[in-house]
Design a protein around this motif. Structure first.
Motif, PDB file in Angstrom:
ATOM      1  N   HIS A   1       3.155   3.917  -4.966  1.00 50.06           N
ATOM      2  CA  HIS A   1       4.455   3.337  -4.625  1.00 50.06           C
ATOM      3  C   HIS A   1       3.933   1.458  -4.202  1.00 50.06           C
ATOM      4  O   HIS A   1       2.736   1.337  -4.534  1.00 50.06           O
ATOM      5  CB  HIS A   1       4.828   3.574  -3.355  1.00 50.06           C
ATOM      6  N   GLU A   2       4.913   0.872  -3.974  1.00 51.80           N
ATOM      7  CA  GLU A   2       4.622  -0.604  -3.783  1.00 51.80           C
ATOM      8  C   GLU A   2       5.493  -0.852  -2.320  1.00 51.80           C
ATOM      9  O   GLU A   2       6.483  -0.017  -2.160  1.00 51.80           O
ATOM     10  CB  GLU A   2       5.070  -1.643  -4.685  1.00 51.80           C
TER      11      GLU A   2
ATOM     12  N   GLU B   1       0.476   2.904  -1.302  1.00 48.62           N
ATOM     13  CA  GLU B   1       1.492   1.804  -1.157  1.00 48.62           C
ATOM     14  C   GLU B   1       0.647   0.304  -1.527  1.00 48.62           C
ATOM     15  O   GLU B   1      -0.217   0.063  -0.702  1.00 48.62           O
ATOM     16  CB  GLU B   1       2.238   1.831   0.182  1.00 48.62           C
TER      17      GLU B   1
ATOM     18  N   GLU C   1       8.860  -0.756  -8.236  1.00 53.08           N
ATOM     19  CA  GLU C   1       7.591  -0.772  -7.742  1.00 53.08           C
ATOM     20  C   GLU C   1       6.694  -0.293  -8.953  1.00 53.08           C
ATOM     21  O   GLU C   1       6.034   0.786  -8.921  1.00 53.08           O
ATOM     22  CB  GLU C   1       7.329   0.233  -6.486  1.00 53.08           C
TER      23      GLU C   1
ATOM     24  N   HIS D   1       9.926   4.857  -7.623  1.00 52.18           N
ATOM     25  CA  HIS D   1      10.923   3.552  -7.312  1.00 52.18           C
ATOM     26  C   HIS D   1      10.711   2.836  -8.498  1.00 52.18           C
ATOM     27  O   HIS D   1       9.454   1.982  -8.434  1.00 52.18           O
ATOM     28  CB  HIS D   1      10.510   3.042  -5.905  1.00 52.18           C
TER      29      HIS D   1
ATOM     30  N   ARG E   1      15.183   0.325  -7.559  1.00 44.99           N
ATOM     31  CA  ARG E   1      14.197   1.472  -7.087  1.00 44.99           C
ATOM     32  C   ARG E   1      14.821   2.850  -7.276  1.00 44.99           C
ATOM     33  O   ARG E   1      14.304   3.902  -7.308  1.00 44.99           O
ATOM     34  CB  ARG E   1      14.692   1.240  -5.350  1.00 44.99           C
TER      35      ARG E   1
END
Ligand SMILES: [Zn+2]
Length: 853
Positions: free
Chosen positions: A253-254, A330, A140, A137, A214
């Motif tokens: 990811h974030e 994440e 992120e 994404h 994203r």
């Protein structure tokens, strides 16, 4: 060390304005060890420290190329190109001695996933393979920024541990899974970066404009595409995966800014049942490495919640069905350089650092667990074959060879190294015949057995009722092709070609027409008919469509067939013949030499109306689902070659709608709604409105469509324990399931379909009543419609006999409403033609056969 304290305990030390001025040095991110001084640190290439600015993709590529140039531990390959032509990089990082024998390592790995050979393989000297991927994404971004530090560390660290690690492991490092998204995001966030930034979450820096970074170029979520492989970015990385059979694949990811840090395992009840329990045990064992390092660094984190391992289209789940361990990370997102959160100030360098830590803990885990992971990989395929032999499903038959969806499914199976055979003798199962030369066989008994089940299975019962993503994706249903699962009792080995591998035959065996004809006919069926139609119309060729079946000289043509008369065309007869003999798609063209037909209307009849070239405007912008809009753009642009003018809903009032004849309203909340009056005016003037999903609610509220909805709200009554709240709420959500619809094959919206039942995708609990006008519901869900996926027990009856597609009318215009999503994630080939028909033929539906507003 001073910097580290500043960043970890910002509130104790200094007012926040200073944080964006802090230059996080290398030792903020990486352990203080000996580094090879000939390897350039990221800052010396970038001109700024990692975390000061968001790296853009060009700079990221530049630094990785530099490492490749100077380090004998690294070799860089470009494994693909994004839609916008950006290189997709894989850095193979390992000990120089391993570099010299990469082919041998690869070969050995392909033996351990083959139970026929794996018994002979000596695992003692076989390195593990660790595939590390960042920022699928694009917004992120801490992952991609961290990847430079991880690559530097692996190239430059001079410790016995790292040297041992590189002997034990081959690392495939992909610094950016989504180049186009990262580029879009970095441009935005850097363009709003202040030296004295405000961390107020309301600031522009933290709120990038629609469609946001994203997604990839066509606004696809690439972290849903690993299984269905409809985007070029995925194609390259799935090929890499299948070439290397990695033991671990990481996906950085974030998440929401007020959160902390997450790593898998996720929710135990939401693991796909095809994933062996041992996979989750190994995931938990690797998690101990992350926990240890993050705890030492005083980082807050959690596991076992929120995220799941169900849908195999995600990067952290795709590996789980192939003897590998997918791991999702994440990190709470700072989005910009520093943002206020519930946990205090969250700086970008801090989020980058956590991604570095999780990368280092993964490296250590994979190095130390090398033998165990390779044994697991080997045993995964051995046990798969054992299970396959016990399965009552012997395999799957599917057709067809000629049309694009069948060929696309075949190529998808090949990408995942699934064994497929040609059908050599006509096979009949349950009254369906699969003809030789035009059908394929996928045996259960093969090493990829579990993935085959994941692709062909139709699961309808589940351990959990909450899904992070879709609960069903049965691919032959989505591709809209004829298929059947075959039991051992029904199976006849004679059907199957003895030859391994698959040969494709010519699609239709099209032959040239020798003499100019009175008219030409292109049959109604075929995925690519809309593509050919669009091209002919664009060239100014007058194309008519048969509203009724007809017959000419014994040849039968279905309603929806295209008729091109020789008379009144911009080309002379010879040129037209040449054009018809050279369609861009291999579709059969029939010559007709007499206007008087032998059945049905004659060629000059008004039952052959002229098809107008579509001039399409599609609304985009806030309130509209970017993925839904992107799917339409992608379909029209890349598959049908039809131009579409995309207009942000904010500018809709400025547009002269007389230039357009089709208005597409993609799924969305429409909370920043366009003017209903303008849409009414467009329809009144004879325009076709194609509306999908959530916009139907808005159209009803705006009094533009005569739609009724079935009440989908299931609210538990009486007193409930508070702890049940999450589950009750989640259970009511339908994250995406497959339902059977019945088509009215005589309706223009269903032209080209030959079978009366069609699987359709519903991603929302929007259940539409059938129309009062008896002719205005061309597709309706059947009585027992659930084919695969989860839906709440109380909602299930609401789908039965509800409308899948309705046709409404305002003034002279038509409004075609789709309850579900016919273009979902580009792999729902089966329903694309309904959508295309709405564009081309929507205005041809009789004004008496629509639901009037
Ligand atoms: Zn993400």
């Amino acid at each position: 060390m001073k910097h580290r304290h500043l960043l970890l305990f910002p509130l104790l030390c200094l007012p926040f304005v200073l944080f964006s001025q802090v230059r996080p040095a290398l030792d903020y991110y990486l352990p203080k060890i000996n580094f090879n001084p000939t390897i350039p640190i990221p800052a010396s290439y970038l001109g700024y420290e990692v975390g000061e600015w968001h790296v853009n993709h060009d700079q990221l590529v530049g630094y990785m190329r530099e490492l490749d140039r100077v380090s004998d531990r690294i070799s860089l390959q470009v494994y693909g190109r994004s839609h916008e032509g950006r290189p997709m990089l894989c850095l193979t990082i390992t000990d120089p001695a391993n570099h010299a024998r990469l082919e041998e390592i690869k070969n050995t790995r392909s033996q351990i996933v083959d139970p026929a050979q794996s018994g002979k393989v000596d695992l003692k000297n076989l390195p593990a393979v660790n595939y590390m991927g960042y920022s699928i994404h694009g917004n992120e971004a801490s992952g991609s920024n961290a990847s430079m530090l991880v690559a530097y560390y692996l190239a430059a660290a001079q410790t016995p541990e790292v040297e041992q690690l590189l002997k034990n492991t081959v690392i495939l490092l992909d610094p950016c899974f989504n180049p186009d998204g990262l580029q879009r995001f970095s441009s935005w966030v850097n363009s709003r970066h202040s030296l004295h930034g405000s961390p107020d979450p309301m600031g522009d820096e933290f709120n990038e404009p629609w469609p946001r970074g994203r997604y990839n170029h066509y606004w696809f979520d690439l972290n849903r595409d690993w299984l269905v492989v409809q985007q070029p970015e995925s194609a390259g990385r799935v090929a890499l995966f299948q070439e290397w059979h990695p033991n671990v694949l990481t996906d950085h990811h974030e998440m929401g800014s007020n959160s902390t840090f997450f790593f898998q395992p996720g929710v135990p009840t939401r693991v796909n049942p095809l994933t062996p329990a041992h996979n989750q045990e190994l995931t938990a064992k690797i998690a101990e490495f992350h926990a240890r390092l993050l705890s030492e660094n005083r980082v807050q984190f959690f596991t076992g919640e929120n995220f799941d391992d169900f849908y195999y289209g995600k990067g952290s789940t795709y590996p789980d069905v192939q003897g590998s361990i997918g791991i999702l990370f994440e990190q709470a997102s700072s989005r910009g350089s520093v943002q206020e959160t519930d946990n205090g100030l969250l700086t970008f360098p801090y989020s980058v650092k956590n991604q570095v830590l999780a990368s280092l803990s993964t490296l250590k885990a994979v190095g130390e667990m090398r033998l165990e992971l390779n044994e697991y990989l080997r045993d995964f395929y051995k046990t798969a074959l054992d299970e396959a032999r016990k399965d009552e499903v012997k395999g799957y038959l599917f057709a067809d060879n000629r049309d694009l969806p069948g060929r696309e499914l075949l190529s998808l199976l090949m990408r995942h190294r699934i064994e497929v055979r040609n059908v050599a003798e006509n096979a009949t199962v349950n009254g369906q015949t699969f003809s030789s030369g035009n059908a394929f066989w996928v045996p259960s008994e093969q090493p990829q057995y579990r993935l085959v089940k994941a692709i062909f299975g139709r699961q309808t019962t589940f351990q959990d009722s909450i899904f992070y993503d879709i609960s069903a994706w049965t691919l032959p249903d989505a591709f809209g092709i004829k298929w059947v699962s075959v039991s051992a009792k029904e199976f006849n080995p004679q059907w199957i070609s003895k030859q391994t591998g698959v040969g494709l035959t010519s699609r239709y065996g099209v032959s040239r027409i020798a003499q100019p004809a009175y008219a030409y006919v292109i049959g109604a069926a075929g995925y690519e008919v809309p593509k050919v139609l669009a091209q002919l119309l664009e060239e100014g060729i007058r194309v008519k469509v048969a509203m009724k079946p007809f017959e000419s000289d014994g040849q039968k043509f279905a309603a929806g067939s295209l008729v091109i008369s020789s008379e009144k065309q911009p080309f002379d007869e010879a040129a037209l013949l040449e054009r018809m003999n050279n369609l861009s798609v291999e579709l059969p063209v029939f010559a007709i030499n007499n206007g008087l037909t032998t059945g049905g209307p004659d060629i000059g009849s008004s039952n052959f109306p002229v098809v107008h070239s579509p001039k399409i405007l599609m609304l985009t912008g806030e309130g509209i689902n970017p993925e839904a809009a992107g799917e339409i753009w992608h379909l029209l642009d890349t598959r049908y070659g039809i131009p579409v003018t995309m207009v942000n809903a904010e500018r809709f009032s400025e547009v002269n709608l007389l230039k357009y004849n089709v208005l597409i309203l993609p799924d969305g909340s429409y909370n920043k709604a366009p003017s209903p009056e303008k849409i009414r005016e467009f329809a009144n003037g004879g325009g076709t409105v194609v509306a999908l999903g959530g916009v139907l609610r808005w159209l009803k509220n705006a009094n533009l469509a005569a739609l009724e909805f079935r009440n989908a709200a299931y609210d538990p009554t009486g007193r409930r324990p508070y702890e049940m709240y999450d589950e009750d709420r989640g259970a009511k959500r339908m994250a995406g399931a497959i339902f059977e619809a019945e088509l009215d094959l005589s309706h223009p919206i269903c032209f080209g379909y030959e079978r009366p039942s069609l699987p359709m995708f519903l991603g929302d609990t929007l259940f539409v009543e059938t129309t009062k006008n008896p002719y205005a519901t061309p597709a309706i869900f059947s009585k027992e419609p659930l084919l695969a996926g989860y839906i709440h027990l109380k909602q299930k009856p609401l789908v039965a006999n509800s409308a899948a597609v309705t046709v409404g009318g305002i003034g002279r215009g038509r409004m075609i409403c789709f309850a579900g999503n016919p273009n979902f994630r580009a792999f729902w080939y089966g329903t694309n033609r309904l959508f295309a028909n709405a564009i081309f033929f929507g205005n041809l539906v009789s004004g008496e056969a629509v639901e009037k507003k």
